[in-house]
Design an enzyme around this catalytic site. Structure first.
Site, PDB file in Angstrom:
ATOM      1  N   GLU A 166       0.856  -1.166   0.000  1.00  0.00           N
ATOM      2  CA  GLU A 166       0.000   0.000   0.000  1.00  0.00           C
ATOM      3  C   GLU A 166       0.902   1.228   0.000  1.00  0.00           C
ATOM      4  OE1 GLU A 166      -3.190   1.669   3.152  1.00  0.00           O
ATOM      5  OE2 GLU A 166      -3.177  -0.511   2.905  1.00  0.00           O
ATOM      6  N   ASP A 201      -4.942  10.081   8.778  1.00  0.00           N
ATOM      7  CA  ASP A 201      -3.540   9.816   9.088  1.00  0.00           C
ATOM      8  C   ASP A 201      -3.166  10.363  10.458  1.00  0.00           C
ATOM      9  OD1 ASP A 201      -3.357   8.738   6.582  1.00  0.00           O
ATOM     10  OD2 ASP A 201      -2.446  10.504   5.673  1.00  0.00           O
TER      11      ASP A 201
END
Length: 284
Positions: A59, A70
């Site tokens: 990924e 995030d």
């Protein structure tokens, strides 16, 4: 190698890989790094080495200046990559370089804005031509994914959805209906990042997903150590590890041992997900 042949009538490269691993009694490892951190040449080197070290799917995070999923580690990596001048076009070029030397499934994880600015169909076409296999957009709900799905449907690109601990059961059919590759179950409410403990009821979460989709189920967010991966693996087909690897890259950035340090963690994680111990867990 034909870069475009990443989806067949029997399933995509991602789906087939993540179904093949549990069929052997093991569990899959999906490894995340931020593309462009510390630079794109390093990203290509890391990706190839991680595939050799045991990562079943790679990924690649596409940096964005305003992320919603995030945590601090990946945000910092994205800022370093953006400061270094990384672009979406450059990352797609890195995907092409990786594909020239590896068959490992490649997923891009980013946000809707960079894809929209690039152009939805142009993005899908360029990623497919480069040899990419999938796309994860944490900020794109299924109700608003129609335009992107129309673009990715023209190319062999899986649009991989996320399910969170707060996702109500009534939304699962909608989320799973157009999913491709695998279903990504987020282990915690919040952002990415290493955690000492995870208390989510994975059994209920993944069982709910499996009622609505035959695709492999992966669990990510917060998983850093082999023992955590094994504990989570009893409920899914693959685990996703990201911040722990990005943190190793940050600590060793510019040092000759960076790739080896990352690959040691990948091997440790994959070894924990392979063999009799995880086979016994998989049978539970």
């Amino acid at each position: 190698m034909n870069k475009k042949m990443n989806k067949t009538s029997s399933g995509s490269r991602i789906e087939n890989k993540l179904k093949d691993v549990p069929a052997r009694g093991d569990k899959g490892l999906i490894a995340y790094i931020t593309a462009g951190d510390p630079n794109l040449d390093a990203t290509v080197e890391l990706a190839l080495a991680m595939g050799e070290a045991g990562a079943d799917v790679l990924e690649l995070g596409v940096p964005f200046s305003d992320p919603v999923a995030d945590g601090p580690v990946i945000q910092a990596a994205s800022q370093r990559a953006l400061a270094g001048g990384v672009t979406v076009r450059g990352i797609i070029g890195a995907v092409e370089q990786i594909r020239q030397h590896s068959d490992v499934p490649l997923v891009l994880m980013t946000y809707y804005n960079p894809v929209y600015q690039y152009g939805l169909e142009r993005f899908a076409a360029d990623v497919a031509e480069a040899g990419g296999d999938g796309l994860i957009l944490p900020d794109l709900p299924p109700e608003e994914s129609g335009a992107l799905l129309r673009a990715t449907d023209k190319y062999p690109i899986d649009l991989i959805p996320l399910v969170t601990p707060n996702t109500p059961d009534r939304r699962l059919p909608l989320i799973c209906e157009r999913a491709g590759g695998f279903i990504y179950c987020v282990s915690v409410t919040g952002v990415t990042g290493e955690r000492e403990s995870i208390v989510t009821d994975f059994s209920a979460m993944t069982a709910g997903v499996r009622r609505h989709s035959p695709l492999p189920v992966a669990v990510g967010f917060g998983i850093a150590r082999p023992e955590q991966a094994v504990a989570v693996a009893r409920h899914c087909d693959a685990v996703v590890v990201g911040s722990a690897l990005v943190n190793i890259i940050a600590r060793h950035s510019g040092a000759p041992g960076m790739v080896d340090a990352v690959c040691r963690r990948v091997r440790d994680l994959k070894n924990a997900l392979t063999g009799p111990e995880v086979s016994d867990v998989a049978a539970l």
